[in-house]
Design an enzyme around this catalytic site. Structure first.
Site: not given
Lengths: 569, 569
Positions: A214, A392, A395, A438, A537, A551-552
């Site tokens: 409670h 996120d 990678h 990826s 995206r 990043a890739g």
């Protein structure tokens, strides 16, 4: 935060109206609460209740095999005696009424008055108070009722459904309560509808041990711990508080308080199950989920009911209510001995016969994978940081998982395996272990590279490698549905492929053409900073990514550069 | 906040392990996910999936009547093609496999590759992509899949359980998706295990319209609204996006995203149900609860599936999975025509015959109740503020609810009713309507006051009133289990009773004795500021209350003072 409401003062009534609309086929709203429609022979009425804000307690567990009725108070407030009386009158089927509720002053009073009034009218009325919270007091009878409410209601509801008389159902209720213990922890407080701030808060990095339901804070704030330590804490304290005559069979409940996610509860259960078994206990049909909540509070509790034969029969019995449904029949109909899953048996097949050239090229490929793995391992954090700007941030981790799996396969290839077959296994292993987009792109691309080279050619030229690199890129185009300029891996891979083919066309050696193409790839990857992604995206993230390279594409540039060194040797 | 975990990177695997332990009697863990044990005749395998963090999607809805298997990726990450392939191989029963998942790039790729690989092995593999989110794109085929995933999986799972062949199950899946629309709102973002901050946040006082289920923010932030307006928004936009051939029967889902409470969803449903019916729609077996979540995100979505006869049959079909269980039989066994609830018929009884003195005293009591109501109405906010220091701040509101109900009864008493019977009705009405502890205490105490006076005395003396006031106090002692000094109403009521009796003993008139005793009560109430409560309050709150008088004692002092004026007249 409680967010959805109209008039905060009428939250309890408003939500009950929606609930009754939803379950109109099985429940009836009466002044003060809800009752189940009756079925079959009359039975002892088990009337549970308390305040609102605890769903599925209490109205959510009314139905065949569980409670006959629930009295519904305002949020965290005892219902009135008149409400309890009204629901009991509606639930009563000529065999008496048992009120059951957690041990709180207001509930004791109101249900007590209602029972008195029923008795004055000649209706047999009993009371079973739940006192399961070992943190709230040392003396059993002074303890609060929390998630163990459910264990006690379940035993009585099943007993009533079996047709037992009121003396028996009351005896079982008392025995069930005596066999039930709970301990809980709070991670965050709960906020009443319309309120700006929670009823209590837990200091950052801490948990409140011994929560109330409670909005009462825990009894002690202790540092937050990992799930395995939390399970250890809950199990050890509960086992230390076991009833005197405790046997080895227990019915556990891991209860979520509201905001704590089922997946977190499953994770906690994993440790609790292990600890219980290590301590010699057998968990019987555990329940993991929300059974007694406290608005949007974060936290969890562990309840154990020590079972004898009778309590185990009642715990296992079927029940069908809005929030709690249990039926053995569909499970018993399943074939427990079925042989499931051929799995990926193809991977166990032996390597097909390969030409000497294809086997030799496998060695080059293994060296390249080793170089690839080394550079990804070195750059993991850097790739994560780049990816975190608009993604996120996983990678680097995903690439390393894939590269590690690929290297494990590369290191255990059978003698003489061809490059086509080998890169197929390497690619599938990458994809299976990396997860994410990826991972599947790299896995499939390596598999395509291998398929282009095959296992049977008598010799491999630089032009064959250029074709294979094109196959690598095509596979990514096919799968990723991206084009040049979409700010993906392709923005480095396609210029690389083109430069390599051009170098080879001008008569450069494989190593020289690869090295020159690597420089092109690195530059192209850096140039992706100016691009805006067009695939996969959400728009706000797309904007955010401008100014940071993909990043890739970046990892592709790093990898082909690292591989160039192995070709030079 | 995701709080329970060990290594955040392994959250998905760890929770799955706990889940599989829990449902070991019906599910089998296989590389990449889970499959149900088979039962009866072989059926088309419906394999669903996607990332983790969406429980009960996806593993929680595997079982008879729903999915055959679920592929389990990392949090918010597509599973790999190898995982999808592995689960499909395990789930396949010789009648082909249909993959079904929400429309995301990674899932499309990975399930696509897995289907290709299955086909190469001669296994018939199909794909049904869910595209229900009307906020994500105008073109149906480009929309994301969110909570409508469940509607589509349910149709295919039920069709497969009926034994239909793969062409039929695929056709039904496509038809089901074409008939399904969802729109959602986010109230707060979700936090990945181990992360310090949420993936997105919604500005204070706003909601994100058109949420995603992977931490994607809404498409537009708009001001937060009341539940009725939110329902209006969701219903109107969904109905505007209805399929071309939409009929009047719809299967609704009100889906909670994780932190939003079931009671909030019920409240929202109340408005949605009304709006749908007003628009000429018939909601068919609505589902309100968590079906597709997004970690600990706050928010809700409304899904409508427009039903034809076939889709309605499949929507209504039984299913039995860890998180979703539906069986008509227990409900059909209930007696829908049963007459429920005698209710409180006693209140309708006529007043018993009363003496003239008792009837006269009723007039005094009615005046007193009127004065009591007036002072409680005037002081409601002040009492609320005092109570908020260490309680939930509802004392003023609760007292006013009770006093208003009491006054309504007092104003409609039959001519000639005695004071005992009248105060009984007044007290029960107070208790029934005020709720909470103070409501039951005041209600029971007024009833006890009346019972002490009775309806039959030929005359009433000041001493009789002193006895009745003692009965009033005793009833509170009995019910509240408090003593003098426990910082409750009694700390004003007991000194009042004592002072009244002393004044009467010294020969003072009723009015004079009452007025003098009122002053004592007010002083005693003020003195409770120095006390520490010993009943019904958690310890931290007990400390906090020192320095503030008890709200119940304060209201008692106010009331007896106000009543004194009516006795003077």
């Amino acid at each position: 935060m409680t967010t959805i409401f109209d008039n905060p003062d009428e939250f309890a009534e408003d939500q009950l109206e929606g609930f009754l609309d939803l379950y109109a086929d099985r429940l009836r709203g009466v002044p003060g609460g809800v009752v189940t429609l009756p079925s079959g022979e009359p039975q002892v009425a088990v009337v549970i209740g308390g305040g609102s804000g605890h769903y599925p307690a209490f109205a959510g567990t009314v139905g065949p095999g569980l409670a006959t009725g629930a009295v519904v108070g305002n949020i965290f407030t005892s219902p009135s005696a008149a409400q309890a009386y009204s629901v009991a009158k509606a639930a009563e089927q000529g065999r008496g009424v048992i009120f059951s509720f957690g041990n709180y002053a207001g509930d004791n009073m109101n249900f007590g008055i209602a029972a008195e009034r029923l008795r004055k009218e000649g209706i047999d009325a009993r009371i079973v108070v739940v006192t399961d919270d070992i943190a709230s007091a040392d003396e059993t009878e002074r303890r609060r009722g929390i998630a163990g409410d459910f264990s006690v209601f379940k035993a009585m509801g099943a007993a009533a459904a079996e047709g037992l008389d009121i003396d028996e159902v009351e005896r079982i209720g008392l025995a069930s309560n005596a066999a039930t213990r709970t301990l809980g922890v709070a991670f965050s407080g709960c906020t009443m509808p319309g309120a700006d701030s929670p009823l209590f808060s837990v200091p950052d990095g801490h948990l409140g041990l011994g929560l109330g339901i409670h909005g009462e804070p825990g009894i002690e704030d202790i540092p937050l711990m990992r799930a395995n330590e939390l399970a250890e804490l809950l199990v050890s304290r509960l086992l230390a508080a076991a009833p005197a005559d405790a046997g080895p069979r227990v019915a556990p409940i891991v209860n979520g308080l509201g905001t704590t996610k089922y997946e977190e509860l499953f994770l906690l259960w994993r440790h609790i199950a292990r600890l219980l078994r290590e301590a010699g206990y057998e968990p019987v049909e555990p329940e993991v989920g929300e059974l007694v909540t406290s608005l949007d509070m974060g936290g969890a509790s562990l309840t154990l009911q020590w079972l004898d034969g009778e309590l185990e029969r009642l715990w296992r019995a079927d029940a069908y209510t809005p929030a709690y449904r249990k039926q053995r029949a569909p499970i018993d109909a399943l074939d427990a001995d079925a042989v499931i899953g051929a799995g990926d048996g193809a991977e166990d097949a032996a390597a097909p016969e390969a030409s000497a050239a294809a086997a030799r090229l496998t060695g080059v490929a293994v060296d390249a994978i080793r170089a690839l793995h080394a550079v990804v391992e070195e750059k993991e954090d850097e790739l994560g940081r780049i990816d975190a700007v608009a993604g996120d941030g996983d990678h680097g981790r995903g690439m390393l998982k894939g590269a590690s799996a690929a290297l494990a396969v590369a290191d255990s290839l059978p003698e003489g395996a061809g490059v086509g077959w080998s890169l197929g296994r390497i690619g599938r292993s990458w994809a299976a272990n990396a997860g994410g987009t990826s991972g599947v792109l790299w896995g499939a691309a390596l598999e395509a590279l291998g398929a282009s080279l095959g296992d049977t050619a008598d010799e491999y030229t630089a032009a064959d490698l250029a074709d294979a690199i094109d196959a690598f890129c095509e596979s990514i185009v096919d799968l990723g549905r991206a084009s040049l300029g979409d700010k993906t891996l392709l923005d480095a891979a396609l210029p690389f492929a083109e430069a390599f083919r051009a170098g080879v066309g001008k008569g450069a050696s494989t190593a020289a053409a690869w090295r020159a193409a690597s420089t092109v790839a690195v530059d192209a990857a850096a140039a992706t900073a100016e691009l805006r992604p067009r695939v996969g995206r959400a728009r706000p993230l797309a904007e955010k990514s401008v100014g940071t390279p993909d990043a890739g594409a970046t990892s592709f540039g790093m990898i082909v550069t690292a591989v160039a060194d192995t070709l030079d040797r």
